[in-house]
Scaffold this active site. Structure first.
Site: not given
Length: 574
Positions: A197-198, A202, A291-294, A332, A437, A477-478
């Site tokens: 798990t990450r 619950h 379900r949808d592991h990783a 589940m 800057r 500005i990025a």
């Protein structure tokens, strides 16, 4: 290097040198070229050294790398689905040759290992992404990492460990493969099912693991990842405190908790296969694949990158050679009439009421301070998460204004700062481009590399302010989208908010204003690489807010920002 053969997990290849050899090599390593490991490389090295990546003996060479990418196998035919590579800069690669030795160091400069270089090459990272992740969509975090954060040259070679990476957190829970195998043997655990798990756990997760352990007739290892996970995930400190609460829900002597310093790639089916191999190396006999592991969620097209049970299918296809047995599980769900959880395929939705709270809905309720029902989460876990993630009105926040020179960013940022200080409740810091800057980046020029570095410095400071509950207002500005994404990730990893505001004033209006005469000089060729003239500005595609200041006053524009913050819940004007 040592090989440990044990009943659990087969041969374990550990790469730490004996103490006397390690000390002698440390003295010699002072003369070797040094490479400071990135966060991902540090995680990979730890699992190489302790045997978690058995049977690997170092970072992959080119032949192994190419076969892993194409076929999920090493050159000797061993199943291995994820490339484990050491990427370095062009400049550093230029100092190396086959036979060179490299001192691999942690962020504090401690030499952890020595790499003996076998070869260097420049990989096709787009081809790697397409095969390993099944996509080249930049919305996939693994693809984004390859493109934007990895270095261009790969170095392959054997690794000799001189010291273990140092951790100061939860040391009693950081059990290596050897230590886990020995613990299982002492406890008489002949069958062990691992849960990856990450996320916080619950009630649904606890019920799933109960069922898996019962189905496998095995003890349970809760084995969460505490290395790199998906950007925006709950930090591992908060998660581990939650796991410690959850551990008390299991019968004594049946369940263990250990932490895995893995850098996840979020590669879905291939990653599930990798996780199974890693857990086999840690001495487990069974592994839960859900379900949808990783999976990393949805791509740019709004669809999931992987099918819900693709991971189970791939693990099943390789079951005969894995050395660990999969325990597959569907999602589940809570069934109201039964007052309990059940796999979705065991529910008759025509007669029974399914109750669910998605991850998105859970986060919304947390942000807004709403109730989390007891059937969903344990109160002590929810309370732990509320400490880390208070409602938005009490969270730290970064407002990131971006736009062309002369667009009105600085004026608008100042106006917003004053309004937020008038409202009160948080400390507010302005990180204006010119001010930064002068005080933080005075030694930098205006090359692309230096502009990126300047923005990342701003992002680092903003993330620290946000992490500590303040408001950081940034107004550079990025011009480059990738750098802005990096800053967003830095901030969001702290658990705070990030609001990108594109000050979209057109170039013509910015030139007309031209208070500093910069556009005129750029047009005359006196300034090179000027954003909007001979260097591109990559406009944000999906900013939280876009404001054209051509026909609105600073006060009107600032009010738009304040109203947006109120609507998103970051301020309360009532």
């Amino acid at each position: 290097m040592t090989d440990l053969i044990a009943p659990h997990g087969g041969t374990l290849v550990e790469l730490q040198l004996p103490a006397e050899e390690a000390e002698a090599e440390k003295a010699r390593a002072a003369e070797y070229p040094s490479w400071d490991l990135t966060e991902r490389q540090l995680c990979d090295l730890e699992l190489l050294l302790n045997g978690g990546f058995s049977p690997l003996t170092g970072f992959l060479g080119r032949a192994d790398y190419e076969r892993v990418v194409q076929e999920m196998r090493l050159t000797d035919g061993t199943l291995w689905p994820i490339p484990v590579t050491l990427d370095v800069s062009e400049a550093f690669a230029g100092t190396l040759a086959p036979g060179s030795r490299v001192a691999l160091r942690d962020p504090e400069g401690v030499v952890l290992a020595v790499l003996t270089v076998d070869e260097l090459w420049r990989p096709d990272r787009e081809a790697e992404a397409a095969k390993v992740f099944g996509t080249t969509d930049g919305a996939h975090p693994g693809v984004a990492h390859l493109r934007e954060r990895s270095h261009p040259v790969y170095v392959g070679g054997r690794v000799a460990g001189l010291a273990e990476p140092v951790h100061y957190d939860f040391t009693h829970l950081r059990l290596s493969p050897r230590h886990l195998r020995e613990r299982f043997a002492r406890s008489g655990w002949r069958r062990v099912v691992a849960f990856q798990t990450r996320n916080p756990m619950h009630r649904a997760h606890v019920e799933l693991t109960f069922r898996a352990a019962r189905q496998a007739e095995a003890n349970l290892l809760i084995h969460p990842v505490v290395g790199m996970t998906k950007p925006g995930d709950v930090d591992h400190f908060s998660r581990v405190r939650c796991y410690e609460h959850v551990l008390k829900k299991y019968p004594e002597q049946t369940t263990a908790l250990s932490l895995l310093p893995l850098a996840m790639r979020m590669a879905g089916p291939r990653e599930a296969l990798w996780h199974a191999i890693i857990r086999r190396n840690h001495g487990c006999t069974h592994f839960i694949v859900g379900r949808d592991h990783a999976g990393p969620g949805k791509g740019s097209n709004g669809e999931d990158f992987y099918g819900p049970y693709d991971a189970q299918e791939l693990v099943r296809r390789h079951a005969d050679e894995l050395g660990i047995e999969m325990v597959p599980f569907q999602m589940m769900v809570y069934v109201k009439e039964r007052a309990e959880y059940a796999p979705i395929d065991e529910v008759d939705e025509s007669r029974e009421t399914v109750m669910q709270i998605s991850g998105t809905e859970f986060r919304r309720r947390m942000r807004e301070g709403l109730e989390i029902p007891d059937w969903f989460g344990y109160p002590e876990v929810v309370e732990e998460l509320r400490k880390t993630y208070p409602p938005r009105a009490r969270q730290g926040l970064t407002l990131f204004f971006t736009g062309l020179s002369g667009s009105g960013k600085s004026t608008l940022a100042n106006a917003v700062m004053v309004k937020l200080m008038e409202i009160g409740g948080r400390r507010v810091t302005l990180l204006d481009g010119d001010i930064v800057r002068k005080h933080l980046s005075s030694e930098l020029g205006f090359s692309k590399e230096h502009r990126d570095l300047n923005i990342r410095r701003i992002g680092f400071v903003a993330a620290e302010i946000t992490k500590n509950g303040g408001v950081a207002i940034c107004a550079p500005i990025a011009p480059y989208a990738a750098t802005r994404r990096d800053v967003r990730a830095m901030v969001e990893e702290t658990g705070g908010g990030f609001i990108e505001i594109h000050v979209s004033t057109p170039l013509e209006e910015c030139e007309r204003r031209d208070r500093k005469g910069l556009y005129a000089k750029a047009r005359a060729g006196l300034i090179k690489g000027f954003t909007g003239i001979d260097d591109p500005y990559e406009a944000p595609e999906t900013p939280e807010l876009a404001i054209d200041t051509t026909d609105c006053s600073p006060d009107e524009a600032a009010q738009q920002v304040i109203l947006k913050l109120e609507r998103l819940g970051f301020i309360d004007l009532r």
